[in-house]
Design a protein around this motif. Structure first.
Motif, mmCIF file in Angstrom:
data_model
loop_
_atom_site.group_PDB
_atom_site.id
_atom_site.type_symbol
_atom_site.label_atom_id
_atom_site.label_comp_id
_atom_site.label_asym_id
_atom_site.label_seq_id
_atom_site.Cartn_x
_atom_site.Cartn_y
_atom_site.Cartn_z
ATOM 1 N N GLN A 1 0.736 -1.395 -0.133
ATOM 2 C CA GLN A 1 0.121 -0.072 0.104
ATOM 3 C C GLN A 1 0.791 1.249 -0.121
ATOM 4 O O GLN A 1 0.259 2.348 -0.192
ATOM 5 N N GLY A 2 2.013 1.118 0.343
ATOM 6 C CA GLY A 2 2.989 2.206 0.264
ATOM 7 C C GLY A 2 3.494 3.132 1.796
ATOM 8 O O GLY A 2 2.382 2.875 2.374
ATOM 9 N N THR A 3 4.503 3.700 1.696
ATOM 10 C CA THR A 3 4.733 4.348 2.769
ATOM 11 C C THR A 3 5.122 5.754 2.122
ATOM 12 O O THR A 3 5.925 5.704 1.458
ATOM 13 N N GLN A 4 4.702 6.692 3.030
ATOM 14 C CA GLN A 4 5.193 8.225 2.750
ATOM 15 C C GLN A 4 6.480 8.583 3.123
ATOM 16 O O GLN A 4 6.900 8.399 4.408
ATOM 17 N N VAL A 5 7.480 9.162 2.347
ATOM 18 C CA VAL A 5 8.637 9.732 2.642
ATOM 19 C C VAL A 5 8.566 11.123 2.356
ATOM 20 O O VAL A 5 8.535 11.276 0.959
ATOM 21 N N THR A 6 8.793 11.895 3.085
ATOM 22 C CA THR A 6 9.212 13.265 3.069
ATOM 23 C C THR A 6 10.511 13.829 3.332
ATOM 24 O O THR A 6 10.771 13.550 4.538
ATOM 25 N N VAL A 7 11.104 14.653 2.454
ATOM 26 C CA VAL A 7 12.485 15.149 2.871
ATOM 27 C C VAL A 7 12.228 16.526 2.778
ATOM 28 O O VAL A 7 12.160 17.205 1.543
ATOM 29 N N SER A 8 12.761 17.372 3.780
ATOM 30 C CA SER A 8 12.430 18.768 3.687
ATOM 31 C C SER A 8 13.879 19.210 3.584
ATOM 32 O O SER A 8 15.136 18.638 3.810
ATOM 33 N N SER A 9 13.895 20.466 2.976
ATOM 34 C CA SER A 9 15.082 21.069 2.549
ATOM 35 C C SER A 9 15.636 21.843 3.534
ATOM 36 O O SER A 9 14.926 22.349 4.648
#
Length: 122
Positions: free
Chosen positions: A114-122
Motif C-alpha cells: 500500500q505504500g509508505t510516505q517519505v518526505t524530505v525537507s530542505s
C-alpha cells in the motif's frame, strides 16, 4: 496470493537517513525477487531498487545509486531499503513489490504493498 506491508516512512531533513521495511506474507516462493518503487506527487511510479531471493543480485535506479541499499532477511520474509543522504527530490510514496519471475528488473512485478510516505525537507 502475497501480502506486502511497508513501514518506516516519515519526515526527515535533507542529508538524513531512513530505513524502510516491507514484510511479506502468504504464498512466498524462494524464487521471488523483491523491489522498491516510488511515486512522487503528480508523477508516475518509478523503479528504485530490486534484489533477488538470495540477495546475490541487485539493481538500482541511477538516481539512488550510492545512496540507497536494498537488502532482505528471508527468515523474516522482509526486504529493507536503507536510504542515506536523502534529498528533497526523494520525497514520494514508496512501494514494495514482488517479481514472481525472480528477476531484478524494473518492471514485471505482480504484487504490491500500500505504500509508505517519505518526505524530505530542505
Amino acid at each position: 496470493q502475497v501480502q506486502l506491508v511497508e513501514s518506516g516512512g516519515g519526515l526527515v531533513q535533507a542529508g538524513g537517513s531512513l530505513r524502510l521495511s516491507c514484510a511479506a506474507s502468504g504464498r512466498i516462493s524462494s524464487s521471488y525477487a523483491m523491489g522498491w518503487f516510488r511515486q512522487a506527487p503528480g508523477k508516475e511510479r518509478v523503479f528504485v531498487a530490486a534484489i533477488s531471493w538470495s540477495g546475490g543480485r541487485t539493481n538500482y535506479a541511477d538516481s539512488v545509486k550510492g545512496r540507497f541499499t536494498i537488502s532482505r532477511d528471508n527468515a523474516k520474509n522482509t526486504v529493507y531499503l536503507q536510504m542515506n543522504s536523502l534529498k528533497p527530490e526523494d520525497t514520494a510514496v514508496y512501494y514494495c513489490a514482488v517479481n514472481t519471475a525472480g528477476m531484478v528488473w524494473a518492471q514485471g512485478y505482480d504484487y504490491w504493498g500500500q505504500g509508505t510516505q517519505v518526505t524530505v525537507s530542505s
